[in-house]
Design a protein around this motif. Structure first.
Motif, PDB file in Angstrom:
ATOM      1  N   SER A   2      70.254  36.348  41.102  1.00  0.00           N
ATOM      2  CA  SER A   2      69.216  37.188  40.512  1.00  0.00           C
ATOM      3  C   SER A   2      68.182  37.595  41.558  1.00  0.00           C
ATOM      4  N   SER A   3      67.472  38.682  41.257  1.00  0.00           N
ATOM      5  CA  SER A   3      66.421  39.151  42.169  1.00  0.00           C
ATOM      6  C   SER A   3      65.304  38.124  42.278  1.00  0.00           C
ATOM      7  N   LEU A   4      65.048  37.397  41.181  1.00  0.00           N
ATOM      8  CA  LEU A   4      64.007  36.361  41.204  1.00  0.00           C
ATOM      9  C   LEU A   4      64.377  35.247  42.162  1.00  0.00           C
ATOM     10  N   HIS A   5      65.661  34.856  42.141  1.00  0.00           N
ATOM     11  CA  HIS A   5      66.115  33.788  43.031  1.00  0.00           C
ATOM     12  C   HIS A   5      66.072  34.252  44.480  1.00  0.00           C
ATOM     13  N   ALA A  10      63.334  34.068  49.810  1.00  0.00           N
ATOM     14  CA  ALA A  10      62.546  34.771  50.824  1.00  0.00           C
ATOM     15  C   ALA A  10      61.196  34.096  51.040  1.00  0.00           C
ATOM     16  N   GLU A  11      60.605  33.556  49.980  1.00  0.00           N
ATOM     17  CA  GLU A  11      59.327  32.846  50.111  1.00  0.00           C
ATOM     18  C   GLU A  11      59.481  31.614  50.988  1.00  0.00           C
ATOM     19  N   PHE A  12      60.555  30.848  50.775  1.00  0.00           N
ATOM     20  CA  PHE A  12      60.802  29.663  51.598  1.00  0.00           C
ATOM     21  C   PHE A  12      61.050  30.058  53.049  1.00  0.00           C
TER      22      PHE A  12
END
Length: 275
Positions: A2-5, A10-12
């Motif tokens: 998913s785009s959320l995952h 990307a945040e990590f």
């Protein structure tokens, strides 16, 4: 995926690309779960557990140092008295004149060696019991330590012992949930000892255990949070415990009925925020 995952990955990656990791940001992000893609979880755990420093440029040299140290520990702890190999830079010593396998002296290096093997055997049994139905815990690793398995490597002396420690009963006696039934004499030691010493690894499926560990390792006071997780588990089945008798409750506590670890972690976080 998913785009959320993808966004979370990307945040990590953004945090881990920094020359110096901002620990509080990593902890906050990791508390809600760490993605496994690209070795993110492995790397984050190393940082959260202080195995790696916050400065990225130091990682390569420190990893080499830690691996060399591990190899040295193997030479000290995986031992057969009186045996050494010239390629290890240690000369052979004939200890049979003063020491031998049947020596009853408590200070005998052979006596220590046999006791050490008993500990290693117990560790092996505990690992196999952790998940009897999962082949991973029943077979040799696919990445064995060649230093141990290589028949050419045998070591001489044991200079350092690893002492076994046990969790004191008062550590698990803390009860914040208000569900202990004194009339039934259900003591926390009957169930919480296993919960705490094994970090809940026998209470849930392995993916759920790893998810719990993400939050534990990310918390500043991880072992205090572990106690809160245990209290949350009790609180969520409070009504069942109050209604059941000793036999039913022990079965309930030793085969925990709730499989939603996110619900348990949310309750534990609520308990933490209410302190």
């Amino acid at each position: 995926m998913s785009s959320l995952h993808k966004s979370r990955i990307a945040e990590f990656q953004e945090i881990l690309r920094e020359p110096k990791i901002v620990l509080q940001k990593l902890r906050k992000l990791s508390f809600s779960g760490i993605p496994f893609e690209g070795g993110l979880r492995c790397l984050c755990w190393k940082i959260l557990l202080n195995y790696l420093p916050l400065e990225r440029p130091l990682w390569s040299s420190l990893l080499k140092k830690q691996r060399d140290l591990y190899a040295q520990f193997l030479k000290e702890m995986i031992i057969q008295p009186g045996i050494a190999k010239a390629n290890l830079g240690v000369s052979r010593e004939d200890v049979t004149l003063e020491d031998h396998p049947l020596n009853p002296n408590p200070d005998s290096r052979w006596n220590t060696y046999f006791k050490d093997n008993e500990v290693l055997l117990q560790i092996d049994k505990d690992v196999r019991r952790l998940y009897p139905d999962m082949a991973f815990f029943q077979r040799p690793t696919e990445y064995p330590c060649l230093l141990i398995l290589d028949p050419q490597n045998e070591f001489e002396t044991l200079r350092k012992r690893v002492e076994q420690t046990t969790l004191k009963s008062q550590t698990v006696a803390r009860n914040r949930s208000g569900v202990t039934n004194q009339e039934q004499n259900i003591k926390p030691q009957f169930f919480a000892f296993r919960w705490l010493t094994l970090l809940l690894s026998q209470e849930f499926l392995l993916p759920d255990v790893i998810r719990i560990w993400d939050s534990l390792f990310a918390d500043d006071n991880r072992f205090d949070f572990l106690l809160l997780v245990c209290c949350a588990m009790l609180t969520l089945i409070r009504d069942q415990l109050l209604e059941g008798d000793f036999t039913l409750n022990m079965r309930l506590l030793q085969d925990y009925p709730i499989s939603d670890v996110h619900l348990i972690l949310k309750k534990a976080k609520d308990l933490q925020d209410s302190k």
